[in-house]
Design a protein around this motif. Structure first.
Motif, PDB file in Angstrom:
ATOM      1  N   GLY A 113       0.994  -1.142   0.192  1.00 28.62           N
ATOM      2  CA  GLY A 113      -0.273   0.004  -0.284  1.00 28.62           C
ATOM      3  C   GLY A 113       0.754   1.944  -0.359  1.00 28.62           C
ATOM      4  O   GLY A 113       0.352   2.324  -0.444  1.00 28.62           O
ATOM      5  N   ASN A 114       1.818   1.446   0.809  1.00 29.81           N
ATOM      6  CA  ASN A 114       3.060   2.814   1.014  1.00 29.81           C
ATOM      7  C   ASN A 114       3.489   2.623  -0.365  1.00 29.81           C
ATOM      8  O   ASN A 114       3.603   4.049  -1.257  1.00 29.81           O
ATOM      9  N   GLN A 115       3.572   1.690  -1.335  1.00 30.03           N
ATOM     10  CA  GLN A 115       4.302   2.249  -1.933  1.00 30.03           C
ATOM     11  C   GLN A 115       3.957   2.142  -3.374  1.00 30.03           C
ATOM     12  O   GLN A 115       4.066   3.022  -4.583  1.00 30.03           O
ATOM     13  N   ILE A 116       1.857   1.809  -3.376  1.00 32.78           N
ATOM     14  CA  ILE A 116       1.298   2.144  -4.804  1.00 32.78           C
ATOM     15  C   ILE A 116       0.632   3.493  -4.040  1.00 32.78           C
ATOM     16  O   ILE A 116       0.788   4.993  -5.276  1.00 32.78           O
ATOM     17  N   MET A 117       0.791   4.453  -3.359  1.00 28.76           N
ATOM     18  CA  MET A 117       0.585   5.678  -3.005  1.00 28.76           C
ATOM     19  C   MET A 117       2.074   6.334  -3.500  1.00 28.76           C
ATOM     20  O   MET A 117       1.353   7.300  -3.317  1.00 28.76           O
ATOM     21  N   GLU A 118       3.305   6.183  -3.352  1.00 26.26           N
ATOM     22  CA  GLU A 118       4.060   6.882  -3.453  1.00 26.26           C
ATOM     23  C   GLU A 118       3.844   7.625  -4.359  1.00 26.26           C
ATOM     24  O   GLU A 118       3.527   9.509  -4.618  1.00 26.26           O
ATOM     25  N   ALA A 119       3.068   7.262  -4.967  1.00 24.33           N
ATOM     26  CA  ALA A 119       3.036   7.903  -6.810  1.00 24.33           C
ATOM     27  C   ALA A 119       2.178   8.694  -6.385  1.00 24.33           C
ATOM     28  O   ALA A 119       2.066   9.958  -7.694  1.00 24.33           O
ATOM     29  N   ILE A 120       1.147   8.295  -6.225  1.00 22.74           N
ATOM     30  CA  ILE A 120      -0.180   9.021  -6.260  1.00 22.74           C
ATOM     31  C   ILE A 120       0.236  10.219  -5.176  1.00 22.74           C
ATOM     32  O   ILE A 120      -0.070  11.905  -5.986  1.00 22.74           O
ATOM     33  N   LEU A 121       1.275  10.477  -4.318  1.00 26.07           N
ATOM     34  CA  LEU A 121       0.945  10.955  -3.893  1.00 26.07           C
ATOM     35  C   LEU A 121       1.987  12.501  -3.833  1.00 26.07           C
ATOM     36  O   LEU A 121       2.223  13.547  -4.145  1.00 26.07           O
ATOM     37  N   ILE A 122       3.286  11.848  -4.781  1.00 30.69           N
ATOM     38  CA  ILE A 122       3.619  12.686  -5.825  1.00 30.69           C
ATOM     39  C   ILE A 122       2.698  13.131  -7.099  1.00 30.69           C
ATOM     40  O   ILE A 122       3.218  14.775  -7.417  1.00 30.69           O
ATOM     41  N   HIS A 123       2.388  12.995  -7.195  1.00 29.81           N
ATOM     42  CA  HIS A 123       1.346  13.409  -9.125  1.00 29.81           C
ATOM     43  C   HIS A 123       0.144  13.818  -9.120  1.00 29.81           C
ATOM     44  O   HIS A 123      -0.582  13.803  -9.391  1.00 29.81           O
ATOM     45  N   ARG A 124      -0.781  12.942  -7.301  1.00 24.80           N
ATOM     46  CA  ARG A 124      -2.454  13.274  -7.626  1.00 24.80           C
ATOM     47  C   ARG A 124      -2.727  14.185  -6.704  1.00 24.80           C
ATOM     48  O   ARG A 124      -3.554  15.258  -6.687  1.00 24.80           O
ATOM     49  N   THR A 125      -2.219  14.093  -4.918  1.00 25.72           N
ATOM     50  CA  THR A 125      -2.636  14.523  -4.111  1.00 25.72           C
ATOM     51  C   THR A 125      -1.806  15.025  -3.418  1.00 25.72           C
ATOM     52  O   THR A 125      -0.727  13.547  -3.039  1.00 25.72           O
ATOM     53  N   LYS A 126      -1.896  15.714  -2.729  1.00 25.75           N
ATOM     54  CA  LYS A 126      -0.940  15.416  -1.011  1.00 25.75           C
ATOM     55  C   LYS A 126      -1.273  14.821   0.010  1.00 25.75           C
ATOM     56  O   LYS A 126      -1.022  14.998   1.362  1.00 25.75           O
ATOM     57  N   ASN A 127      -2.794  14.684  -0.286  1.00 24.42           N
ATOM     58  CA  ASN A 127      -3.531  13.874   0.943  1.00 24.42           C
ATOM     59  C   ASN A 127      -3.616  12.704   1.423  1.00 24.42           C
ATOM     60  O   ASN A 127      -4.160  11.950   0.192  1.00 24.42           O
ATOM     61  N   LYS A 128      -2.790  12.070   2.053  1.00 24.65           N
ATOM     62  CA  LYS A 128      -2.472  10.939   2.391  1.00 24.65           C
ATOM     63  C   LYS A 128      -3.834  10.334   2.560  1.00 24.65           C
ATOM     64  O   LYS A 128      -3.936   8.853   2.285  1.00 24.65           O
ATOM     65  N   LYS A 129      -5.009  10.381   3.421  1.00 15.80           N
ATOM     66  CA  LYS A 129      -6.382  10.030   2.996  1.00 15.80           C
ATOM     67  C   LYS A 129      -6.874   9.326   2.188  1.00 15.80           C
ATOM     68  O   LYS A 129      -7.632   8.241   2.271  1.00 15.80           O
ATOM     69  N   GLU A 130      -6.752  10.951   0.972  1.00 15.28           N
ATOM     70  CA  GLU A 130      -7.420  10.311  -0.556  1.00 15.28           C
ATOM     71  C   GLU A 130      -6.873  10.074  -1.246  1.00 15.28           C
ATOM     72  O   GLU A 130      -6.938   8.853  -2.149  1.00 15.28           O
ATOM     73  N   ALA A 131      -4.639   9.754  -0.502  1.00 15.23           N
ATOM     74  CA  ALA A 131      -3.940   8.632  -1.548  1.00 15.23           C
ATOM     75  C   ALA A 131      -4.529   7.333  -1.406  1.00 15.23           C
ATOM     76  O   ALA A 131      -4.060   5.865  -1.890  1.00 15.23           O
ATOM     77  N   LYS A 132      -4.842   7.462   0.165  1.00 13.88           N
ATOM     78  CA  LYS A 132      -5.520   5.640   0.481  1.00 13.88           C
ATOM     79  C   LYS A 132      -6.666   5.321  -0.311  1.00 13.88           C
ATOM     80  O   LYS A 132      -6.363   4.270  -0.800  1.00 13.88           O
ATOM     81  N   LYS A 133      -7.344   6.114  -0.318  1.00  9.23           N
ATOM     82  CA  LYS A 133      -8.932   5.693  -0.698  1.00  9.23           C
ATOM     83  C   LYS A 133      -8.422   5.439  -2.032  1.00  9.23           C
ATOM     84  O   LYS A 133      -9.479   4.686  -2.270  1.00  9.23           O
ATOM     85  N   ILE A 134      -7.167   5.618  -3.123  1.00 10.21           N
ATOM     86  CA  ILE A 134      -7.414   6.107  -4.708  1.00 10.21           C
ATOM     87  C   ILE A 134      -6.711   4.197  -4.239  1.00 10.21           C
ATOM     88  O   ILE A 134      -6.809   3.760  -5.563  1.00 10.21           O
ATOM     89  N   THR A 135      -5.239   4.585  -3.485  1.00 14.17           N
ATOM     90  CA  THR A 135      -4.968   3.072  -3.419  1.00 14.17           C
ATOM     91  C   THR A 135      -5.870   2.070  -3.600  1.00 14.17           C
ATOM     92  O   THR A 135      -5.789   0.714  -4.179  1.00 14.17           O
ATOM     93  N   LEU A 136      -6.648   2.034  -2.331  1.00 16.45           N
ATOM     94  CA  LEU A 136      -8.145   0.624  -2.294  1.00 16.45           C
ATOM     95  C   LEU A 136      -8.434   0.935  -3.432  1.00 16.45           C
ATOM     96  O   LEU A 136      -9.038  -0.454  -3.685  1.00 16.45           O
TER      97      LEU A 136
END
Length: 345
Positions: free
Chosen positions: A127-150
């Motif tokens: 989960g953290n490894q998938i979230m990393e790209a999302i936090l870099i390119h899509r959103t800085k919000n960790k809750k939103e990034a986790k939601k996208i990852t799931l």
């Protein structure tokens, strides 16, 4: 024609005269030698050939992740379909570690690597490894990034996403790791997905599931795919167009149906004859291409397939570089059997 209409007609990616040279102790290796191809928006181009033909180096050059020893020249023009840039960008002119290419790599152009067993770091959860790209390119919000990852884990068919999010790569099977890698590549909705041998490490029961998953996600996201493989069965299933690569050069390129029903290059014909077929004679051995791909170090100007070709022309194929021949608007072959020069002789 309006500027928007002209932009719509441009390919998403255009590779022109791509050359990759590597200095070796015993000479210069021409690993990729003058490769040209276009990838259209929403389409799939298959890059096929034996191991050692330069397929992976070509695909990695697009996002500038080849080793520093690789001296790369030519142009790779990228035209974003989002309209962020009116003119195509030359990816090769960018600093491989610079901000501009890093804004494209992973966000606009993503890659599924060849080996799912080593693509993930064993030190961090999936989960953290998938979230990393999302936090870099899509959103800085960790809750939103986790939601996208799931959501992405769900899209690729991984159940119990909350539990899997906190697991480490060694807790995933090979097929699940491949699915997780696809979800990571698609987490930022890329315009181009580079899939380097995406099913090589998977067993035959999982392979069709992964291919079907890629096709459905392509339709959902409208992305283009560069599919790198040696498996012509996958090419037939997935691709709109095929580029056959041998010894660093594209020796034949055409729509997928044309390649299968009207192959021209002896190497393409050899690859097709080596495919197993349903309903074929079980007692008959499959054809094979004798020999192996030579090492392209200090090679003279000649056809690289000369030593293995049954149709070679002595005094022609072994003494000069092979020109491209256009058989039609969509069919190109690099072979003296179809060149005007040989016909004149």
């Amino acid at each position: 024609m309006t500027a928007q209409a002209a932009q719509a007609q441009q390919p998403l990616l255009s590779v022109q005269d791509l050359k990759i040279r590597i200095q070796m102790d015993n000479g210069e290796m021409n690993a990729v030698d003058g490769v040209d191809f276009d990838i259209q928006k929403g389409k799939t181009l298959g890059l096929v050939g034996e191991s050692g033909c330069g397929k992976s180096l070509t695909s990695r050059a697009i996002i500038s992740i080849n080793p520093k020893e690789c001296e790369t020249t030519g142009s790779i023009m990228y035209q974003s379909s989002s309209g962020e840039s009116a003119n195509p960008l030359n990816l090769l002119s960018m600093d491989p570690s610079g901000k501009q290419i890093r804004s494209i790599r992973g966000r606009k152009i993503a890659m599924i690597f060849q080996e799912p067993m080593t693509a993930f770091s064993p030190m961090y959860t999936i989960g953290n490894q998938i979230m990393e790209a999302i936090l870099i390119h899509r959103t800085k919000n960790k809750k939103e990034a986790k939601k996208i990852t799931l959501e992405m884990l769900s899209k690729v068919g991984i159940s119990d996403q909350e539990k899997r999010f906190d697991q480490y790569p060694h807790e995933f099977s090979g097929g699940m790791r491949q699915r997780a890698m696809i979800s990571m590549a698609l987490s930022c909705n890329p315009e181009l997905l580079i899939a380097d041998e995406p099913t090589t490490a998977l067993d035959v029961t999982i392979q069709p599931q992964v291919l079907e998953l890629m096709k459905s996600l392509q339709q959902e996201f409208g992305m283009a795919i560069l599919l790198v493989t040696h498996d012509l069965g996958i090419i037939a299933e997935m691709c709109d167009e095929v580029a056959v690569m041998y010894l660093g050069k594209i020796v034949e390129q055409a729509p997928v149906k044309e390649i299968f029903h009207n192959p021209k290059h002896p190497y393409t014909k050899g690859l097709l004859k080596s495919m197993p077929r349903l309903g074929g004679n079980k007692s008959k051995r499959l054809d094979s291409i004798e020999g192996s791909v030579p090492i392209p170090i200090n090679m003279p100007p000649m056809c690289g397939f000369y030593d293995r070709c049954k149709d070679r022309i002595e005094g022609v194929c072994n003494v000069q570089a092979v020109p491209k021949t256009r058989l039609s608007d969509k069919h190109m072959v690099r072979c003296f059997l179809y060149s005007d020069q040989h016909e004149g002789e």
